[in-house]
Scaffold this motif. Structure first.
Motif, PDB file in Angstrom:
ATOM      1  N   GLN A  87      14.277  36.296  50.249  1.00 37.42           N
ATOM      2  CA  GLN A  87      15.510  36.440  51.020  1.00 37.42           C
ATOM      3  C   GLN A  87      15.973  35.075  51.537  1.00 37.42           C
ATOM      4  N   ALA A  88      17.289  34.834  51.484  1.00 35.81           N
ATOM      5  CA  ALA A  88      17.853  33.593  52.025  1.00 35.81           C
ATOM      6  C   ALA A  88      17.608  33.529  53.526  1.00 35.81           C
ATOM      7  N   ALA A  89      17.157  32.387  53.997  1.00 37.77           N
ATOM      8  CA  ALA A  89      16.912  32.192  55.426  1.00 37.77           C
ATOM      9  C   ALA A  89      18.232  31.933  56.141  1.00 37.77           C
ATOM     10  N   ASP A  90      18.361  32.499  57.325  1.00 36.86           N
ATOM     11  CA  ASP A  90      19.573  32.317  58.118  1.00 36.86           C
ATOM     12  C   ASP A  90      19.616  30.894  58.670  1.00 36.86           C
ATOM     13  N   PHE A  91      20.807  30.418  58.979  1.00 35.45           N
ATOM     14  CA  PHE A  91      20.963  29.096  59.588  1.00 35.45           C
ATOM     15  C   PHE A  91      22.316  29.011  60.278  1.00 35.45           C
ATOM     16  N   LYS A  92      22.417  28.064  61.192  1.00 35.08           N
ATOM     17  CA  LYS A  92      23.670  27.674  61.838  1.00 35.08           C
ATOM     18  C   LYS A  92      23.632  26.156  61.912  1.00 35.08           C
ATOM     19  N   LEU A  93      24.502  25.496  61.126  1.00 32.31           N
ATOM     20  CA  LEU A  93      24.470  24.035  61.024  1.00 32.31           C
ATOM     21  C   LEU A  93      25.885  23.467  61.129  1.00 32.31           C
ATOM     22  N   PRO A  94      26.001  22.223  61.633  1.00 36.69           N
ATOM     23  CA  PRO A  94      27.314  21.598  61.742  1.00 36.69           C
ATOM     24  C   PRO A  94      27.715  20.825  60.492  1.00 36.69           C
ATOM     25  N   ASP A  95      29.041  20.761  60.266  1.00 35.57           N
ATOM     26  CA  ASP A  95      29.547  19.836  59.260  1.00 35.57           C
ATOM     27  C   ASP A  95      29.917  18.532  59.964  1.00 35.57           C
ATOM     28  N   SER A  96      30.546  17.620  59.266  1.00 32.11           N
ATOM     29  CA  SER A  96      30.832  16.299  59.840  1.00 32.11           C
ATOM     30  C   SER A  96      31.882  16.344  60.943  1.00 32.11           C
TER      31      SER A  96
END
Length: 195
Positions: free
Chosen positions: A14-23
């Motif tokens: 299963q794909a792991a969840d994430f919350k990440l910023p772009d530039s």
């Protein structure tokens, strides 16, 4: 130039969840793309010769497959303190310079790379509509200095299969690239067991 092979990750993971910023500081999370029939999570770099070789073709791949419902998310997990060319600002420059039409995010803590079991750049994880891993392999067989054309043939075949509802490709060649530049003391003890 050191070469690192991608870890073996079990298909169906299963794909792991994430919350990440772009530039620009926009936060992107896995759930933002829940309605897409396929998702590619690509761990890439701004400096790795293996990524530099394919980045124009990766940008074109994104433009070719977006209309078919494939979402791409690129992630940079390299240590930016010791490798300033991997900074958030440089990520923005890469997007502008190479025409990435997909989000390119910064994993400053490297926790997302660990969650996916990423080991190198490029490290490509293709998921189906249920966000189960169906392909974890190379873009194609072009490598810096080997003279082979950059076509994206392997990833294109995998994307065609998942988008048409076919089974995962039986023969998946591991990606090879530069190792992820881990923050000192942050390198996973056993990436091969990541789920």
């Amino acid at each position: 130039m050191p070469k690192t092979e991608s870890n073996r990750i079990v298909l169906g993971t299963q794909a792991a969840d994430f919350k990440l910023p772009d530039s620009k500081g926009h936060i992107v999370e896995l759930s933002s793309f829940a309605q897409k029939p396929a998702l590619l999570v690509a761990f890439i770099s701004n400096r790795c010769p293996f990524v530099v070789l394919i980045r124009d073709a990766l940008a074109q791949f994104g433009r070719d497959y977006a209309p078919q419902g494939l979402q791409i998310i690129a992630i940079n997990s390299n240590d930016a303190d010791n490798h300033p060319e991997e900074s958030v600002a440089r990520i923005g420059e890469e997007v502008a310079n190479f025409g990435y039409s997909f989000p390119y995010l910064k994993d400053g803590s490297q926790e997302v790379a660990k969650a996916y079991g990423a080991a190198c750049t490029p490290d490509l994880f293709l998921f189906d509509a249920d966000r189960r891993l169906v392909y974890h392999g190379q873009f194609d067989d072009a490598r810096p200095g080997n003279g082979k054309p950059v076509t994206g043939a392997d990833l294109r075949a995998a994307a065609d299969a998942v988008l048409s509802g076919k089974a995962p490709l039986p023969n998946q060649v591991a990606s090879i690239g530069c190792n992820i530049k881990w923050i000192e003391g942050n390198q996973p003890s056993s990436l091969s067991n990541a789920a």
